[in-house]
Design a protein around this motif. Structure first.
Motif, PDB file in Angstrom:
ATOM      1  N   LEU A  21       0.811  -1.211   0.000  1.00 59.17           N
ATOM      2  CA  LEU A  21       0.000   0.000   0.000  1.00 59.17           C
ATOM      3  C   LEU A  21       0.841   1.256   0.000  1.00 59.17           C
ATOM      4  CD1 LEU A  21      -2.745   1.417   0.398  1.00 59.17           C
ATOM      5  CD2 LEU A  21      -2.386   1.151   2.845  1.00 59.17           C
ATOM      6  N   GLU A 179       5.712  -0.069  -8.133  1.00 64.09           N
ATOM      7  CA  GLU A 179       4.476   0.559  -7.655  1.00 64.09           C
ATOM      8  C   GLU A 179       4.067   1.733  -8.546  1.00 64.09           C
ATOM      9  OE1 GLU A 179       2.740  -0.810  -5.493  1.00 64.09           O
ATOM     10  OE2 GLU A 179       4.028  -1.958  -4.161  1.00 64.09           O
ATOM     11  N   ARG A 209      -2.295  -4.897 -10.282  1.00 69.99           N
ATOM     12  CA  ARG A 209      -2.918  -5.519  -9.130  1.00 69.99           C
ATOM     13  C   ARG A 209      -3.532  -4.415  -8.273  1.00 69.99           C
ATOM     14  NH1 ARG A 209      -0.539 -10.845  -7.841  1.00 69.99           N
ATOM     15  NH2 ARG A 209      -1.133 -10.433  -5.686  1.00 69.99           N
ATOM     16  N   GLU A 210      -4.407  -4.796  -7.356  1.00 65.01           N
ATOM     17  CA  GLU A 210      -5.109  -3.826  -6.525  1.00 65.01           C
ATOM     18  C   GLU A 210      -4.162  -3.302  -5.440  1.00 65.01           C
ATOM     19  OE1 GLU A 210      -8.219  -2.395  -6.341  1.00 65.01           O
ATOM     20  OE2 GLU A 210      -7.126  -1.368  -4.761  1.00 65.01           O
ATOM     21  N   PRO A 211      -3.857  -2.008  -5.450  1.00 67.62           N
ATOM     22  CA  PRO A 211      -2.917  -1.505  -4.437  1.00 67.62           C
ATOM     23  C   PRO A 211      -3.512  -1.402  -3.039  1.00 67.62           C
ATOM     24  CG  PRO A 211      -3.638   0.286  -5.866  1.00 67.62           C
ATOM     25  CD  PRO A 211      -4.229  -0.975  -6.427  1.00 67.62           C
ATOM     26  N   PHE A 212      -4.844  -1.434  -2.939  1.00 68.66           N
ATOM     27  CA  PHE A 212      -5.471  -1.258  -1.629  1.00 68.66           C
ATOM     28  C   PHE A 212      -6.148  -2.540  -1.153  1.00 68.66           C
ATOM     29  CE2 PHE A 212      -5.537   2.972  -3.610  1.00 68.66           C
ATOM     30  CZ  PHE A 212      -4.798   3.672  -2.678  1.00 68.66           C
ATOM     31  N   GLU A 213      -5.640  -3.678  -1.573  1.00 64.41           N
ATOM     32  CA  GLU A 213      -6.306  -4.929  -1.228  1.00 64.41           C
ATOM     33  C   GLU A 213      -6.321  -5.101   0.292  1.00 64.41           C
ATOM     34  OE1 GLU A 213      -8.734  -6.824  -1.963  1.00 64.41           O
ATOM     35  OE2 GLU A 213      -7.840  -7.142  -3.928  1.00 64.41           O
TER      36      GLU A 213
ATOM     37  N   ARG B  56      -8.756   2.174   1.212  1.00 72.93           N
ATOM     38  CA  ARG B  56      -9.922   1.474   0.675  1.00 72.93           C
ATOM     39  C   ARG B  56     -11.153   2.372   0.702  1.00 72.93           C
ATOM     40  NH1 ARG B  56     -10.069  -3.941   0.370  1.00 72.93           N
ATOM     41  NH2 ARG B  56     -12.214  -4.049   1.014  1.00 72.93           N
ATOM     42  N   VAL B 125     -13.484  -0.706  -3.033  1.00 70.68           N
ATOM     43  CA  VAL B 125     -12.294   0.127  -2.834  1.00 70.68           C
ATOM     44  C   VAL B 125     -12.442   1.368  -3.704  1.00 70.68           C
ATOM     45  CG1 VAL B 125      -9.776   0.180  -2.949  1.00 70.68           C
ATOM     46  CG2 VAL B 125     -10.963  -1.980  -2.514  1.00 70.68           C
ATOM     47  N   SER B 180      -6.707   3.365  -7.813  1.00 72.46           N
ATOM     48  CA  SER B 180      -6.593   1.919  -8.022  1.00 72.46           C
ATOM     49  C   SER B 180      -6.994   1.534  -9.442  1.00 72.46           C
ATOM     50  CB  SER B 180      -7.506   1.182  -7.034  1.00 72.46           C
ATOM     51  OG  SER B 180      -7.817  -0.103  -7.539  1.00 72.46           O
ATOM     52  N   THR B 182      -7.790  -1.394 -10.496  1.00 70.40           N
ATOM     53  CA  THR B 182      -8.909  -2.335 -10.443  1.00 70.40           C
ATOM     54  C   THR B 182     -10.229  -1.578 -10.324  1.00 70.40           C
ATOM     55  OG1 THR B 182      -7.443  -3.864  -9.275  1.00 70.40           O
ATOM     56  CG2 THR B 182      -9.775  -4.413  -9.308  1.00 70.40           C
ATOM     57  N   PHE B 212       4.266   8.905  -7.091  1.00 70.30           N
ATOM     58  CA  PHE B 212       5.268   9.324  -6.101  1.00 70.30           C
ATOM     59  C   PHE B 212       5.957  10.620  -6.515  1.00 70.30           C
ATOM     60  CE2 PHE B 212       5.037   4.676  -5.754  1.00 70.30           C
ATOM     61  CZ  PHE B 212       4.691   4.556  -4.429  1.00 70.30           C
TER      62      PHE B 212
END
Lengths: 408, 408
Positions: A21, A179, A209-213, B56, B125, B180, B182, B212
């Motif tokens: 995250l 990231e 991929r989901e960064p906030f999984e 999330r 999310v 995100s 996703t 970033f």
């Protein structure tokens, strides 16, 4: 050690998902915990400015026994880039290419531009960048090294395959993960242009991929399915399932193999399957990822459980049952990414870049894939459109060039 | 107020870049600061678990005077999706479509699945999701509303344009932004399928920004150039440059317009330009984004400065000089995204999705674009391949449907 964090501060390893995250600089320190699942104590959160600096500075180590980009928790963005060597390439061309890439990758992972990089600012945010190099059979042959039997296209799975040449095989593979999407784009471009006189891009597969999984959820793919649930303990007891050992070619010890399969999703059809049908097809609950026989994500499935009519609760053709290892060696480390490419002219191009690392794909991966091809309810909604196998080079120790043992 | 954070906790607004980095729930509270540049005091960093939950939960408000997705600091991921209404569509079809989308978008931005969503986990999310709806001339006509003169394809710029139909115009636009990928993919799919009987996807442009980025750097594109440096004060004195006011059609008051131009980058040629040539072409330093006449990113450029030979320090054809507003109304809010699409068969498809919001593109944007088309050194390395203009609907107040004033 491969994958140890150059930006680490030696403190306790942060939790895997927290790392994913926040892109913390100490991320690499959590690698072993990331795959094995062991979670160490948390440390106090850094201040916002520290987080910003850490996110930018987060660099992983390039040198080590193994290449980076395998054991680490997968970052949110990835590009898989396959190359064809030019027709006239010889062993010397392979050696030059790997020499260039070794230097390029070491610099990029450290947040520096490549040797002739005119936009080093785009390299200044490593954001957990890893670049992992794989080679196809032609490279091994040109280098004069022994080709493992499994370094060849997978056997056909005629029940399901709709493979397109555009997504198949190749002489070389770069797996680029970070990231930051800008970091991935810049690394991809520099690594492509720096060998342009030796090799050309064959295909590119971008993934995310989901960064906030949520905690404990390994990955949710675009079917909504919790994916990559059961993983071997590759940093512990199952390490020999991942790394080529003494029974493999000497040049590949400490290396691995990677299977990259592009799996399209027929989401229009999936939309017509209700939650019960979906959970039956997968064998797991959609919300928690737990087996439909109960428990939590990490619970063992009760494959023998029956309902009041005597039928298995987990369908005989449920994806989870068919994918279940019937022998200890039928396991491999999965590191999949979703894709959702733009369209020209309607429709959707959505799916999963399935990525599996293992010491021997013929022994570990193929029997599972064969079972899935023969019967897996998910096949109603998924179509493999690409398939490729590469040998993953061992890591480069201090002063070494990636793949140099091929020329020994 | 449009864009105020549903997930906010009432504390002081976090810094814009911190928000972008960490995806905090309170992000929306920083919206005004995000564009105007005012930075409020920082608050203590939350614990890792709080960060995870906040990332999330981060939801932006849908209801308001203006649509969301314009004033907010742009999240890292975006999809721009243009639709064509089916041939037989009438005003009623438009009304039905906007009714469905209003409900869908309100749910999705709040982290809930749409009405018939079978994978609400993928909506859980929100990650700062905003969806912004634009309409083309055909929609306005079918609704029986007054078409603003500027709601038409931009004038041709024959010096530079290489427009492809595949990326041009459309009846409707969705701008979908979130931290995100996703979340973006799921929203795109649900908003596409829920109106499938009324409209079809014409094009999709995926884009990304650097999550970033350093403090004060608005955006670095894939040329390595700091982009979007000078912005109007659209939450303050320059608000009338952004929002359609009393001199526009009544149905569009509180709305805006958006220009979406797909600009390919000839990176192979760019690689042959050294840093000095690049900085001369742009008129700004590559490292800091400051004008080549000195100072910092925010410094005014000295367009009159000359070197010892009497030539302008900022080249007469430098991008910055040509883009510089020659009248106060020649300004607009830019919200660009980079793109780097995969390739099939070699080469690279890389560039910028240029996105500009303004009350009147003919008056504000076109004169600047005309100057750039006539002379801009950057034209050597950039090629506009797509162009589209949409009216951005006003926000939907409580109980309202997006665009309902078109039918008044």
């Amino acid at each position: 050690m491969s994958g140890s964090g150059a930006g680490g501060d030696g403190a306790a390893a942060p939790r895997r998902r927290t790392v994913l995250l926040s892109g913390l600089a100490g991320a690499g320190a959590g690698v072993a915990a990331g795959v094995g699942g062991a979670l160490a104590a948390e440390r106090p959160a850094p201040s916002p400015d520290t987080r910003l600096a850490a996110g930018r500075a987060s660099a992983r180590a390039f040198r080590g026994t193994h290449q980076a980009g395998i054991l680490e928790a997968p970052p949110a963005q990835a590009a898989f880039v396959a190359f064809d060597l030019h027709e006239q390439a010889d062993g010397d061309a392979v050696r030059r290419l790997l020499t260039v890439w070794t230097d390029d990758i070491e610099r990029l992972m450290a947040g520096r531009g490549t040797l002739t990089d005119l936009e080093p600012e785009l390299a200044a945010v490593p954001a957990s960048l890893t670049v992992t190099v794989g080679v196809g059979p032609r490279v091994v042959e040109l280098a004069g090294a022994e080709r493992p039997d499994w370094l060849a296209p997978l056997p056909a799975f005629p029940e399901i395959d709709a493979l397109e040449d555009a997504w198949g095989e190749g002489d070389l593979l770069l797996q680029i993960c970070a990231e930051s999407p800008t970091t991935v784009a810049h690394a991809q471009r520099r690594l492509t242009t720096s060998v342009a006189d030796l090799a050309s891009v064959r295909w590119v597969q971008r993934g995310f991929r989901e960064p906030f999984e949520g905690p404990g959820i390994p990955m949710r793919n675009l079917l909504g399915q919790v994916d990559g649930t059961v993983q071997p303990d590759v940093t512990g007891l199952d390490a020999d399932l991942l790394w080529v050992g003494a029974d493999g070619p000497a040049w590949l010890r400490g290396g691995s193999s990677v299977v990259v399969r592009r799996i399209g999703m027929r989401l229009d059809a999936w939309d017509r399957a209700d939650r019960a049908a979906r959970e039956n097809a997968i064998g797991r609950r959609l919300d928690t990822g737990a087996p439909v026989t109960g428990g939590t994500l990490d619970s063992a499935a009760d494959l023998e459980a029956t309902d009041e009519l005597g039928f298995h609760v987990i369908d005989d053709a449920a994806h989870m049952r068919r994918a279940h290892a019937t022998a200890p060696h039928e396991r491999f480390l999965r590191r999949p990414y979703s894709y959702d490419d733009g369209v020209e002219g309607g429709g959707m191009r959505t799916g999963l870049v399935f990525v599996a690392f293992q010491a021997d794909p013929a022994r570990q991966f193929v029997p599972v894939q064969r079972r899935l091809a023969q019967a897996d309810l998910l096949n109603l909604w998924t179509v493999p459109v690409g398939s490729a196998v590469f040998a993953v080079l061992p890591g480069a120790g201090s002063g070494e060039v990636l793949g140099q043992a091929m020329f020994a």
